[in-house]
Design an enzyme around this catalytic site. Structure first.
Site, PDB file in Angstrom:
ATOM      1  N   CYS A 137      -5.323   6.321   8.158  1.00 12.00           N
ATOM      2  CA  CYS A 137      -4.640   5.340   7.315  1.00 12.00           C
ATOM      3  C   CYS A 137      -3.601   4.623   8.170  1.00 12.00           C
ATOM      4  CB  CYS A 137      -3.981   6.006   6.112  1.00 12.00           C
ATOM      5  SG  CYS A 137      -3.159   4.821   5.010  1.00 12.00           S
ATOM      6  N   ASN A 156      -6.622  10.336  -0.630  1.00 20.00           N
ATOM      7  CA  ASN A 156      -6.696   9.146  -1.464  1.00 20.00           C
ATOM      8  C   ASN A 156      -6.332   9.477  -2.906  1.00 20.00           C
ATOM      9  OD1 ASN A 156      -7.304   7.130   0.398  1.00 20.00           O
ATOM     10  ND2 ASN A 156      -9.509   7.522   0.294  1.00 20.00           N
ATOM     11  N   GLU A 178     -10.843   0.097  -0.925  1.00 21.53           N
ATOM     12  CA  GLU A 178     -10.706   1.322  -0.143  1.00 21.53           C
ATOM     13  C   GLU A 178     -11.494   2.467  -0.767  1.00 21.53           C
ATOM     14  OE1 GLU A 178      -7.190   2.569   1.843  1.00 21.53           O
ATOM     15  OE2 GLU A 178      -6.071   0.795   1.172  1.00 21.53           O
ATOM     16  N   ARG A 179     -12.215   3.154   0.077  1.00 23.16           N
ATOM     17  CA  ARG A 179     -12.977   4.331  -0.331  1.00 23.16           C
ATOM     18  C   ARG A 179     -12.043   5.335  -0.991  1.00 23.16           C
ATOM     19  NH1 ARG A 179     -15.185   8.242   4.432  1.00 23.16           N
ATOM     20  NH2 ARG A 179     -12.987   7.936   4.932  1.00 23.16           N
ATOM     21  N   THR A 226      -6.209   0.230   8.405  1.00 24.23           N
ATOM     22  CA  THR A 226      -7.457   0.445   9.134  1.00 24.23           C
ATOM     23  C   THR A 226      -8.447  -0.672   8.836  1.00 24.23           C
ATOM     24  OG1 THR A 226      -8.309   1.932   7.408  1.00 24.23           O
ATOM     25  CG2 THR A 226      -7.200   2.950   9.300  1.00 24.23           C
ATOM     26  N   GLY A 227      -8.425  -1.203   7.608  1.00 20.87           N
ATOM     27  CA  GLY A 227      -9.287  -2.333   7.277  1.00 20.87           C
ATOM     28  C   GLY A 227      -8.934  -3.569   8.087  1.00 20.87           C
ATOM     29  N   ASN A 232     -11.803   5.898  10.470  1.00 20.32           N
ATOM     30  CA  ASN A 232     -12.552   5.996   9.224  1.00 20.32           C
ATOM     31  C   ASN A 232     -13.527   4.828   9.152  1.00 20.32           C
ATOM     32  OD1 ASN A 232     -10.751   3.943   8.678  1.00 20.32           O
ATOM     33  ND2 ASN A 232      -9.908   4.844   6.837  1.00 20.32           N
ATOM     34  N   ASN A 252       0.885  -1.170   0.000  1.00 25.26           N
ATOM     35  CA  ASN A 252       0.000   0.000   0.000  1.00 25.26           C
ATOM     36  C   ASN A 252       0.926   1.223   0.000  1.00 25.26           C
ATOM     37  OD1 ASN A 252      -2.337   1.336   2.487  1.00 25.26           O
ATOM     38  ND2 ASN A 252      -2.116   1.865   0.345  1.00 25.26           N
ATOM     39  N   HIS A 264     -15.762   1.508   8.097  1.00 23.58           N
ATOM     40  CA  HIS A 264     -15.562   0.217   7.438  1.00 23.58           C
ATOM     41  C   HIS A 264     -16.794  -0.650   7.593  1.00 23.58           C
ATOM     42  CE1 HIS A 264     -11.170   0.312   6.556  1.00 23.58           C
ATOM     43  NE2 HIS A 264     -11.198   1.226   7.514  1.00 23.58           N
ATOM     44  N   CYS A 323      -4.504  -2.679   3.716  1.00 27.35           N
ATOM     45  CA  CYS A 323      -5.222  -1.560   4.341  1.00 27.35           C
ATOM     46  C   CYS A 323      -5.123  -1.750   5.840  1.00 27.35           C
ATOM     47  CB  CYS A 323      -6.676  -1.529   3.875  1.00 27.35           C
ATOM     48  SG  CYS A 323      -7.666  -0.234   4.656  1.00 27.35           S
TER      49      CYS A 323
END
Length: 268
Positions: free
Chosen positions: A74, A65, A199-200, A210-211, A149, A13, A151, A208
């Site tokens: 992030c 982004n 990812e948005r 945060t994912g 953020n 990433n 999810h 990701c």
């Protein structure tokens, strides 16, 4: 004006890191962020990261982004910032204050306490966020978590069987999610989580942070895994710890790829 940048990544990433903590830079706009992120005509990245001075923490981290939109958090970029900073720090983000520290193999980040309330995700109307009574084609009953953020997380038999490149943008932009949403598809094997993320504002990425945090929390909350848990992403694994009511701790690698400069006017 020539501007220095650092290209970094966390498990693939990748980021353009701009450091404005000492010397100010021109204002980053949606247009300039998207132009720099373009992989054909710019430097290319999933996210552009701007480090700035902060009155509330050691420094501030802003995240744009690849579509140019600014977002709140992030996790992979936080590890990159820890590597770049070189010592423990408190960092201001639009998703709250996080704490990070470099390690021998990357960084350890305290991502803060997750939120589960429907209006903190946010959702368009009230519902149980542990098992939401909604579905999109073969995907149903997801969990929703805000980790700085938003999810949504779907647990399936095999995450590789889901056409995420098609369903990801459909779910991301559903009116149920007023600020759009990051879409996570996960399966559980041998006590670990396998994860793919749409990812948005960035699309499919190799990792990701945060994912991984959101999915681990949702899996622990449902009793599918125990903390700490390994989350395997296409780019590699992250270690996530979380206990009910506490902060999420993420640990994993970060890498500096190269440094360079660009002419700001070319991307303004």
């Amino acid at each position: 004006m020539r501007v220095p940048f650092i290209k970094m990544h966390g498990l693939g990433n990748d980021f353009i890191m701009l450091d404005a903590r000492e010397a100010e830079l021109p204002a980053v706009t949606e247009r300039s962020a998207a132009a720099l992120a373009n992989r054909r005509t710019g430097i290319g990245c999933d996210q552009l990261i701007l480090l700035e001075r902060s009155a509330n923490a050691d420094f501030r981290m802003r995240i744009f982004n690849s579509d140019g939109g600014e977002v709140e958090a992030c996790g992979n970029a936080a590890r990159a910032a820890a590597l770049l900073h070189g010592e423990p720090a408190k960092v201001e983000t639009d998703g709250g204050i996080i704490e990070l520290s470099p390690t021998q193999s990357g960084a350890r980040v305290d991502m803060g306490v997750p939120s589960f309330e429907w209006d903190s995700i946010p959702l368009d109307y009230a519902m149980d966020t542990a098992a939401m009574p909604v579905s999109w084609e073969m995907l149903g009953n997801p969990s929703a978590v805000n980790v700085g953020n938003p999810h949504v997380i779907f647990f399936v038999r095999d995450c590789e069987d889901v056409p995420l490149d098609r369903l990801g943008p459909l779910i991301e932009n559903d009116p149920l999610f007023p600020t759009r949403i990051n879409v996570n598809i996960a399966d559980i094997r041998n006590g670990a989580v396998n994860l793919r993320v749409w990812e948005r504002g960035a699309g499919l990425t190799r990792a990701c942070g945060t994912g991984a945090c959101a999915t681990a929390v949702a899996a622990i909350r449902r009793g599918l895994v125990a903390s700490p848990v390994t989350v395997n992403l296409p780019g590699g694994p992250l270690q996530i710890e979380w206990n009910e009511g506490g902060s999420i701790i993420m640990e994993g690698p970060a890498t500096e790829a190269y440094r360079g400069t660009f002419e700001w006017a070319d991307y303004a």
